[in-house]
Design an enzyme around this catalytic site. Structure first.
Site, PDB file in Angstrom:
ATOM      1  N   SER A   1      62.564  13.214  16.652  1.00  0.00           N
ATOM      2  CA  SER A   1      63.779  12.562  16.158  1.00  0.00           C
ATOM      3  C   SER A   1      64.131  11.363  17.009  1.00  0.00           C
ATOM      4  CB  SER A   1      64.951  13.555  16.152  1.00  0.00           C
ATOM      5  OG  SER A   1      64.723  14.596  15.236  1.00  0.00           O
ATOM      6  N   GLU A   2      63.932  11.485  18.318  1.00  0.00           N
ATOM      7  CA  GLU A   2      64.211  10.373  19.223  1.00  0.00           C
ATOM      8  C   GLU A   2      63.373   9.154  18.860  1.00  0.00           C
ATOM      9  OE1 GLU A   2      64.316   9.593  24.075  1.00  0.00           O
ATOM     10  OE2 GLU A   2      63.899  11.592  23.274  1.00  0.00           O
ATOM     11  N   GLY A   3      62.095   9.371  18.576  1.00  0.00           N
ATOM     12  CA  GLY A   3      61.215   8.265  18.203  1.00  0.00           C
ATOM     13  C   GLY A   3      61.603   7.641  16.882  1.00  0.00           C
TER      14      GLY A   3
END
Length: 381
Positions: free
Chosen positions: A171-173
Site C-alpha cells: 500500500s505504501e508503494g
C-alpha cells in the site's frame, strides 16, 4: 523491467529536513479552547481538508492538505499543503507509548491552526505507520497506536474507522505512486503515460510502476500485482515492498547488528566506516555505538545509476574527509549502488529523477492516502 518506464522517481525519505515543534501542555490541549459558539473562521463551501500523519521509522510527519472541488466531474484541485515533522519516530518510544502520543499532539495542534474551525468536524484525520512499527513486536506496536487513537478521539476532527493503523508495504508503494503521478499530471486528462517510483525509506524500500504490456503482468507473481480505481480509471500496478532493505536497516545489517540480540549502547565496527571513527546512533528505540557533495535534495535533479557508483568510489577512497559531516556516506552510497544495480537490475545509464517535492508538495505516499481516504468517505470524486 526498467525499459518499460518513462521515468523513475527515487524518493529518498531519509534526506528530508526535519524541524522540531514544541509540544503543548496536555492539560491545555483542546479542552475549552474553541467552543462551537465562538467559531468565527469559515472556508469556501467548495473547499475541504484532509490531515494525514506519516509515522515513519525516522520521524513522524503531518501533511495538512487543502482541496478545492471546482468541477464534480473532475478530480479536486490540490490548493496547498502544510508539512511539519518531529524526530525521532514513534518506534523510538516503544517502551513509552504515552510520550510517543505526545509528539502527535504537538503536530495536531498545527492542524487546528490551519483548518478553519467551521470545517473541523468534517475534516478526517488519519495516521498510518510504516516499516518502523512493522518491525516492532505486535503488542508494543499496538500500545503505541492505542495511545495515538486516544489523542485523535479527543480532537475536534472527524476520526474515521481504522484511523490509526500500520500500513503494509505494498500500500505504501501504491500510494506513493498515486502521489507522484497526480502531482506530475499523469492521472487525469488524456495523458496515459505514467512514471514509476522507488521509495527508499529507513526500514524498507518500495518499487511501483504501471507495466506497459500484459506479458509483464503474466510473468509477475500474483502478490506483486494490485488493482485499484482512482478518478474514474482503473490501474493494475506492479508493486512490492522489501522490508529490511531500507537505508538504516541496511546500515544495521552491514554492522552485523541484525545477527544477534543487541544490548542498548553496544559497539559495532565495520571496515565500511573510517578507522578512527567512534560515534553514537539512535534508531528504532535503540542506541548503537559505531566505529570504523551530493545533489541538493530540496531541488532534486537527474542522475544516472553510474553516478551513484562513481560517487561511492570517490567517498570510500577518501573516507577521512567525509567522517565528520557524514560518517555513513561511503556505506550508504555503496548500498544504494548495489540496490539499484544488483537488486533492481538497472543499467549504468538508467536515468533517475530525484525529487523531494513537486510543485512545492511533498512526494510522500501521504497525498495518495488522503485521496483514497476522501474518496472512501465520499468527500471527493
Amino acid at each position: 523491467m526498467a525499459a518499460s518506464w518513462l521515468a523513475i522517481f527515487l524518493m529518498l525519505a531519509l534526506s528530508s529536513i526535519y524541524c522540531i515543534v514544541s509540544h503543548p501542555s496536555p492539560d491545555m490541549w483542546f479542552q475549552g479552547l474553541f467552543p462551537p459558539s465562538v467559531c468565527l473562521a469559515n472556508a469556501r463551501t467548495n473547499t475541504f481538508y484532509g490531515i494525514m500523519f506519516d509515522a515513519g521509522s525516522t520521524g513522524t510527519r503531518i501533511h495538512i492538505y487543502t482541496f478545492v472541488q471546482k468541477n464534480p466531474e473532475q478530480p479536486p484541485e490540490l490548493e496547498g499543503e502544510i508539512f511539519e515533522s518531529v524526530k525521532p519516530g514513534l518506534s523510538a518510544y516503544v517502551d513509552q507509548p504515552e510520550k510517543g502520543a505526545e509528539t502527535v499532539k504537538g503536530l495536531l495542534k498545527m492542524a487546528k491552526e490551519a483548518v478553519p474551525c467551521s470545517h473541523w468536524k468534517e475534516t478526517p484525520v488519519v495516521l498510518k505507520a510504516t516499516a518502523g512499527l512493522r518491525l516492532l513486536p505486535e503488542p508494543k506496536a499496538q500500545a503505541l497506536l492505542s495511545e495515538v487513537r486516544e489523542v485523535f478521539e479527543k480532537s475536534p476532527f472527524l476520526v474515521p474507522n481504522n484511523s490509526v493503523s500500520i500500513m503494509d508495504g505494498s500500500s505504501e508503494g501504491v500510494l506513493a505512486w498515486i502521489t507522484v503521478n497526480f502531482l506530475t499530471g499523469q492521472l487525469y486528462g488524456q495523458n496515459q503515460t505514467t512514471v514509476g517510483t522507488l521509495d527508499l525509506g529507513g526500514a524498507s524500500t518500495q518499487i511501483t510502476f504501471l507495466p506497459r504490456s500484459e506479458e509483464t503482468l503474466e510473468q509477475t507473481p500474483v502478490d506483486f500485482v494490485t488493482s485499484f480505481e482512482m478518478f474514474n480509471s482503473t490501474y493494475k500496478l506492479y508493486t512490492h515492498s522489501y522490508l529490511g532493505f531500507g537505508l538504516k536497516a541496511a546500515r544495521l545489517a552491514t554492522l552485523g547488528a541484525l545477527e544477534m540480540k543487541v544490548v542498548d549502547g553496544q559497539m559495532f565496527r565495520s571496515s565500511c566506516l573510517p578507522k578512527r571513527l567512534e560515534a553514537e546512533w539512535h534508531f528504532g528505540g535503540m542506541r548503537y555505538q559505531y566505529g570504523g557533495n551530493r545533489e541538493d535534495y530540496e531541488k532534486g535533479g537527474v542522475l544516472e545509476v553510474r553516478d551513484f557508483e562513481r560517487k561511492a568510489k570517490e567517498v570510500c577512497d577518501n573516507m577521512d574527509r567525509y567522517t565528520s559531516a557524514s560518517p555513513f556516506l561511503c556505506m550508504d552510497l555503496s548500498y544504494i549502488t548495489a540496490l539499484l544495480k544488483e537488486g533492481f537490475g538497472f543499467g549504468d545509464n538508467t536515468l533517475l529523477q530525484l525529487t523531494k517535492k513537486v510543485n512545492n508538495i511533498e512526494t510522500s505516499w501521504a497525498l495518495g492516502a488522503t485521496f483514497h481516504l476522501l474518496q472512501s468517505l465520499g468527500l471527493s470524486h
